[in-house]
Scaffold this motif. Structure first.
Motif, PDB file in Angstrom:
ATOM      1  N   ARG A 143      24.707  41.917  39.503  1.00  0.00           N
ATOM      2  CA  ARG A 143      23.952  41.585  38.083  1.00  0.00           C
ATOM      3  C   ARG A 143      22.351  42.131  38.373  1.00  0.00           C
ATOM      4  N   PHE A 144      21.843  41.685  39.586  1.00  0.00           N
ATOM      5  CA  PHE A 144      20.715  42.287  39.960  1.00  0.00           C
ATOM      6  C   PHE A 144      20.675  43.794  40.009  1.00  0.00           C
ATOM      7  N   SER A 145      21.763  44.646  40.330  1.00  0.00           N
ATOM      8  CA  SER A 145      21.548  45.968  40.626  1.00  0.00           C
ATOM      9  C   SER A 145      21.666  46.643  38.944  1.00  0.00           C
ATOM     10  N   ARG A 146      22.119  46.024  38.014  1.00  0.00           N
ATOM     11  CA  ARG A 146      22.258  46.583  36.762  1.00  0.00           C
ATOM     12  C   ARG A 146      22.969  47.920  36.616  1.00  0.00           C
ATOM     13  N   ALA A 147      24.145  47.923  37.807  1.00  0.00           N
ATOM     14  CA  ALA A 147      25.014  49.258  37.659  1.00  0.00           C
ATOM     15  C   ALA A 147      26.089  48.895  36.754  1.00  0.00           C
ATOM     16  N   GLY A 148      26.704  50.227  36.160  1.00  0.00           N
ATOM     17  CA  GLY A 148      27.993  49.991  35.561  1.00  0.00           C
ATOM     18  C   GLY A 148      28.887  49.848  36.560  1.00  0.00           C
ATOM     19  N   LEU A 149      29.977  48.862  36.149  1.00  0.00           N
ATOM     20  CA  LEU A 149      31.052  48.692  36.885  1.00  0.00           C
ATOM     21  C   LEU A 149      32.440  49.081  36.698  1.00  0.00           C
ATOM     22  N   ILE A 150      33.112  49.472  37.945  1.00  0.00           N
ATOM     23  CA  ILE A 150      34.439  49.964  37.622  1.00  0.00           C
ATOM     24  C   ILE A 150      35.283  49.100  38.387  1.00  0.00           C
ATOM     25  N   TYR A 151      36.581  48.366  38.050  1.00  0.00           N
ATOM     26  CA  TYR A 151      37.468  47.434  38.682  1.00  0.00           C
ATOM     27  C   TYR A 151      38.754  48.131  39.073  1.00  0.00           C
ATOM     28  N   ASN A 152      39.240  47.685  40.131  1.00  0.00           N
ATOM     29  CA  ASN A 152      40.724  48.284  40.364  1.00  0.00           C
ATOM     30  C   ASN A 152      41.785  47.754  39.897  1.00  0.00           C
ATOM     31  N   PHE A 160      35.158  38.427  39.122  1.00  0.00           N
ATOM     32  CA  PHE A 160      33.830  38.598  38.765  1.00  0.00           C
ATOM     33  C   PHE A 160      33.274  38.454  37.656  1.00  0.00           C
ATOM     34  N   ALA A 161      34.107  38.411  36.524  1.00  0.00           N
ATOM     35  CA  ALA A 161      33.499  38.069  35.226  1.00  0.00           C
ATOM     36  C   ALA A 161      32.513  38.818  34.475  1.00  0.00           C
ATOM     37  N   LEU A 162      32.469  40.060  34.821  1.00  0.00           N
ATOM     38  CA  LEU A 162      31.366  41.055  34.520  1.00  0.00           C
ATOM     39  C   LEU A 162      31.648  42.028  33.811  1.00  0.00           C
ATOM     40  N   PRO A 163      31.162  42.424  32.759  1.00  0.00           N
ATOM     41  CA  PRO A 163      31.502  43.675  32.044  1.00  0.00           C
ATOM     42  C   PRO A 163      31.753  45.063  32.830  1.00  0.00           C
ATOM     43  N   GLY A 164      32.753  45.673  32.626  1.00  0.00           N
ATOM     44  CA  GLY A 164      33.181  46.660  33.431  1.00  0.00           C
ATOM     45  C   GLY A 164      34.563  47.509  32.970  1.00  0.00           C
ATOM     46  N   ASP A 165      34.880  48.584  33.454  1.00  0.00           N
ATOM     47  CA  ASP A 165      35.979  49.524  33.159  1.00  0.00           C
ATOM     48  C   ASP A 165      37.171  48.922  34.423  1.00  0.00           C
ATOM     49  N   LYS A 353      46.288  61.950  39.684  1.00  0.00           N
ATOM     50  CA  LYS A 353      45.883  62.774  38.455  1.00  0.00           C
ATOM     51  C   LYS A 353      45.304  61.823  37.529  1.00  0.00           C
ATOM     52  N   THR A 354      46.114  60.816  37.185  1.00  0.00           N
ATOM     53  CA  THR A 354      45.727  59.935  36.170  1.00  0.00           C
ATOM     54  C   THR A 354      44.488  59.160  36.550  1.00  0.00           C
ATOM     55  N   TYR A 355      44.230  58.607  38.096  1.00  0.00           N
ATOM     56  CA  TYR A 355      43.314  58.010  38.420  1.00  0.00           C
ATOM     57  C   TYR A 355      42.053  58.896  38.448  1.00  0.00           C
ATOM     58  N   MET A 356      42.200  60.236  39.046  1.00  0.00           N
ATOM     59  CA  MET A 356      41.181  60.864  39.003  1.00  0.00           C
ATOM     60  C   MET A 356      40.437  61.165  37.745  1.00  0.00           C
ATOM     61  N   ARG A 357      41.489  61.636  36.849  1.00  0.00           N
ATOM     62  CA  ARG A 357      41.126  61.783  35.372  1.00  0.00           C
ATOM     63  C   ARG A 357      40.161  60.585  34.721  1.00  0.00           C
ATOM     64  N   SER A 358      40.563  59.431  35.022  1.00  0.00           N
ATOM     65  CA  SER A 358      40.004  58.367  34.449  1.00  0.00           C
ATOM     66  C   SER A 358      38.597  57.902  35.070  1.00  0.00           C
ATOM     67  N   VAL A 359      38.705  58.239  36.458  1.00  0.00           N
ATOM     68  CA  VAL A 359      37.177  58.169  37.139  1.00  0.00           C
ATOM     69  C   VAL A 359      36.189  59.107  36.504  1.00  0.00           C
ATOM     70  N   ALA A 360      36.651  60.214  36.662  1.00  0.00           N
ATOM     71  CA  ALA A 360      35.618  61.402  35.786  1.00  0.00           C
ATOM     72  C   ALA A 360      35.388  60.914  34.465  1.00  0.00           C
ATOM     73  N   ASP A 361      36.107  60.670  33.548  1.00  0.00           N
ATOM     74  CA  ASP A 361      35.803  60.091  32.314  1.00  0.00           C
ATOM     75  C   ASP A 361      34.953  59.124  32.266  1.00  0.00           C
ATOM     76  N   THR A 362      35.120  58.165  33.269  1.00  0.00           N
ATOM     77  CA  THR A 362      34.181  56.976  33.110  1.00  0.00           C
ATOM     78  C   THR A 362      32.794  57.215  33.642  1.00  0.00           C
ATOM     79  N   VAL A 363      32.736  58.174  34.747  1.00  0.00           N
ATOM     80  CA  VAL A 363      31.403  58.364  34.954  1.00  0.00           C
ATOM     81  C   VAL A 363      30.595  59.419  34.287  1.00  0.00           C
ATOM     82  N   GLN A 364      31.311  60.044  33.549  1.00  0.00           N
ATOM     83  CA  GLN A 364      30.606  61.186  32.642  1.00  0.00           C
ATOM     84  C   GLN A 364      29.747  60.758  31.679  1.00  0.00           C
TER      85      GLN A 364
END
Length: 384
Positions: A143-152, A160-165, A353-364
């Motif tokens: 929360r303190f970091s205010r970063a976007g979150l990606i969960y596996n 964690f109950a915090l917003p994220g992808d 390939k599915t994983y890589m595409r999702s990571v790149a799309d989320t970071v974009q």
């Protein structure tokens, strides 16, 4: 893409376990999406991962001070806190040079804390489900970091109950794959592959077999190693193995576990605490090997009981032995169907390939927002 784009990626490990390989895949994804970018990678030390990173990173920086290790914190709390502060100050001065900051796993606490207030787009890839107390601490840090979150996994996101992808991990398996076809005239083979630690369940499996007191017709192979300072876990495993009537092999870490997956009839993932995802399970699926897994955490998002593997109640020895007996009783055709279902599940949902595409799309989107912010900031400086 412009050569002005700069990315920094921070990782907590130097080996080639699941999170390490997933980090390499994320690095590869950003390099493919942004071939001209400067991508600096921060690792705690040199290790097997370096050979896989060097082809994609512009530079590798070594810094172990910002990684939180439970054993070190307990043994040297003041020294650990001092190192964390030093690392935090270093990251605070480093991050403004980048347009995107990616931190892999929550144990990189100094880097996560340093994300607060940065102009760069920032996100943390959360790959752990800590204990209740630790989870509260890490949640406050995120929360303190205010970063976007990606969960596996959805299980990690729920913890964690915090917003994220949510982006499920993906794996790539090189070489020809032969779907398992276990012969009926030999002892069935169970493999446990991955880091050896108290909650991964290697000791649980041997304790269960030892408790049985009779020969269950299986051959067990444990592949993996411990963090320095936890060598006592290996001593305990070897001592328990001597009390088992089954054949038990204990082998060290390998950067290429393919031969062990190919050897196995079933992979066992016996985690006694919630498994954030269970990457080793999808690696097993990629090899066409069904999985026997504890019904906990992200493993329930991978394994469908009776279809591509079996689930048992976590930490329940009797239920584990019941499920193993159920697996051993399968007919040749039923096993072949399950092995094929495992392979198909991998192909449909868990390829790299599915994983890589999702990571790149989320970071974009973060990259786009960050670049616009940098352009506005540069324009403001020019007009002063």
């Amino acid at each position: 893409m412009s050569t002005s784009l700069a990315i920094v990626m921070i990782h907590q490990g130097s080996e080639l376990y699941g999170s390490d390989r997933s980090f390499v895949s994320a690095l590869c994804a950003l390099r493919e999406r942004h071939p001209d970018a400067v991508i600096d990678v921060v690792l705690p030390e040199a290790g097997p991962i370096v050979d896989h990173v060097v082809g994609y990173a512009s530079r590798i920086i070594y810094n172990s001070n910002g990684v939180l290790r439970k054993k070190e914190l307990k043994a040297r709390p003041w020294q650990t806190c001092r190192r964390m502060i030093e690392a935090w100050l270093g990251y605070r001065s480093m991050f403004p040079s980048y347009q995107i900051c990616y931190v892999n796993t929550v144990v990189c606490v100094a880097a996560i804390a340093a994300l607060r207030g940065q102009r760069a787009g920032a996100y943390v890839h959360v790959r752990e489900i800590p204990s209740s107390l630790a989870c509260r601490v890490f949640r406050a840090l995120l929360r303190f970091s205010r970063a976007g979150l990606i969960y596996n996994s959805h299980a990690t996101a729920a913890a964690f109950a915090l917003p994220g992808d949510v982006i499920h991990n993906g794996v790539d398996v090189a070489g020809p794959i032969a779907v398992a076809d276990a012969p009926q005239n030999r002892t069935k083979r169970l493999a446990i592959i991955g880091r050896i630690n108290p909650w991964k369940g290697q000791q649980f499996v041997l304790d269960a077999l030892s408790m049985l007191g009779r020969a269950l017709p299986v051959h067990v192979r444990i592949v993996g190693d411990v963090f320095p300072g936890y060598e006592g876990l290996l001593v305990s495993l070897r001592e328990t193995a001597k009390t088992c009537t089954q054949s038990v092999e204990i082998e060290g870490f390998t950067s290429d576990p393919g031969a062990h997956f190919a050897w196995a009839d079933f992979l066992v993932v016996p985690s006694v605490q919630p498994e954030p995802f269970g990457r080793v399970a999808i690696e097993s699926f990629a090899y066409g090997r069904p999985v026997i897994a504890a019904a906990t955490g992200g493993l329930q998002e991978i394994v469908t009981d009776g279809v591509n593997g079996f689930l048992f109640a976590p930490g329940d020895m009797r239920d584990f032995l019941r499920v193993v007996s159920r697996a051993l009783a399968m007919t040749h055709d039923a096993y072949a169907d399950m092995a094929n279902a495992a392979r198909e599940k991998y192909l449909s949902a868990f390829t790299v390939k599915t994983y890589m595409r999702s990571v790149a799309d989320t970071v974009q989107p973060l990259l786009d927002d960050s670049r616009r912010a940098h352009e506005v900031s540069a324009l403001q400086r020019e007009t002063r």
